[in-house]
Design an enzyme around this catalytic site. Sequence first.
Site, PDB file in Angstrom:
ATOM      1  N   HIS A 198       3.355   5.208   2.252  1.00 60.21           N
ATOM      2  CA  HIS A 198       4.511   4.306   2.294  1.00 60.21           C
ATOM      3  C   HIS A 198       4.457   3.331   1.123  1.00 60.21           C
ATOM      4  CE1 HIS A 198       1.288   2.929   5.000  1.00 60.21           C
ATOM      5  NE2 HIS A 198       1.489   1.741   4.456  1.00 60.21           N
ATOM      6  N   LEU A 199       5.626   3.121   0.544  1.00 59.61           N
ATOM      7  CA  LEU A 199       5.752   2.207  -0.591  1.00 59.61           C
ATOM      8  C   LEU A 199       6.164   0.832  -0.053  1.00 59.61           C
ATOM      9  CD1 LEU A 199       6.025   1.657  -3.668  1.00 59.61           C
ATOM     10  CD2 LEU A 199       8.353   2.563  -3.524  1.00 59.61           C
TER      11      LEU A 199
END
Length: 294
Positions: free
Chosen positions: A213-214
């Site tokens: 996840h960014l």
Amino acid sequence: MLQTASGIESRVQQKLGGNPTSVDSIVVGKGNEVKMKPGQHLLIVNQLYPYTVQFKEDPNRGHVGTKRRQPASEERENDKKASSIKVARPAERVASSVNNAESTLTIETTGHWSLGLKASMQDPKMQIYKDERVVVIKDKYPKARYHWLVLPWESIPSLKALHGEHCDLLRHMQQVADKMIQQCKDASSLRFRSGYHAIPSMSPLTLFSSHVHLHVISQDFDSPCLKNKKHWNSFTTDYFIESQDVIQMLEKNGRVTVKEGAGELLKQPLSCHVCHKELPTLPRLKDHLKSHFP
Ligand code: AMP
Ligand code: ZN
């Protein structure tokens, strides 16, 4: 490849079709139920085969003899919640279908914290943007005024699992992050960064929890959820790897390398990310931040 959390016993029930889903190379088979023990591997196929995964805490097992990661504070809160829900209570339905009603993945759980992120990304109420490749949700425990997570639909367990072919996906995630920032009403007054944690806190050995996840986060760090040194250092030291750097590494080397000892960065003394002043405690640091972000 997925692995169960320590102390959690999982049951995999297959409902339909000739699904070659297996637990440690034993094929689950049609209509069968297989109990998973911590440490076993679950291999599942794709969206074609509906099945149910149930998570059940084994009351006899406890945590004796099981090395269990100390969760972060918010996760600990969820942990408490999970253990206060008795096994006898009907399981809580946490995930709904993705894109196609025929390919429903249902996770039933008593609410173990590590399942939350995966469930949130599937929850239409949590989704603030989605397209065919990614979804954006608000971080449930935001560490700043604005904190979003960009997650690919493709299940990529960690930075280590990325390879050259993911470059395009990561560039797209970056573009979506940039769009989120542009659309923010405070974009002109706040600075943002987007990047990945070197070692995601939710990944170790937890079934369904690992998912690249960014983080897209404003740099005010003005949030009650920012509660400890680990939180602070995970966003303000090299533990936070810029999205552009990850993309560059992938383009150049076809993989992402995380510096050895990255975990040690979380123990560094607290220092202001704007003026680098060292502060002895987090409350003092938060107080100090008010001078930069009134
Ligand atoms: P990390 O694995 O350290 O990169 O961070 C995981 C992030 O997920 C943290 O910022 C958490 O606040 C966030 N998080 C944890 N549980 C949930 C949830 N159920 N929904 C949305 N975000 C979550
Ligand atoms: Zn400062």
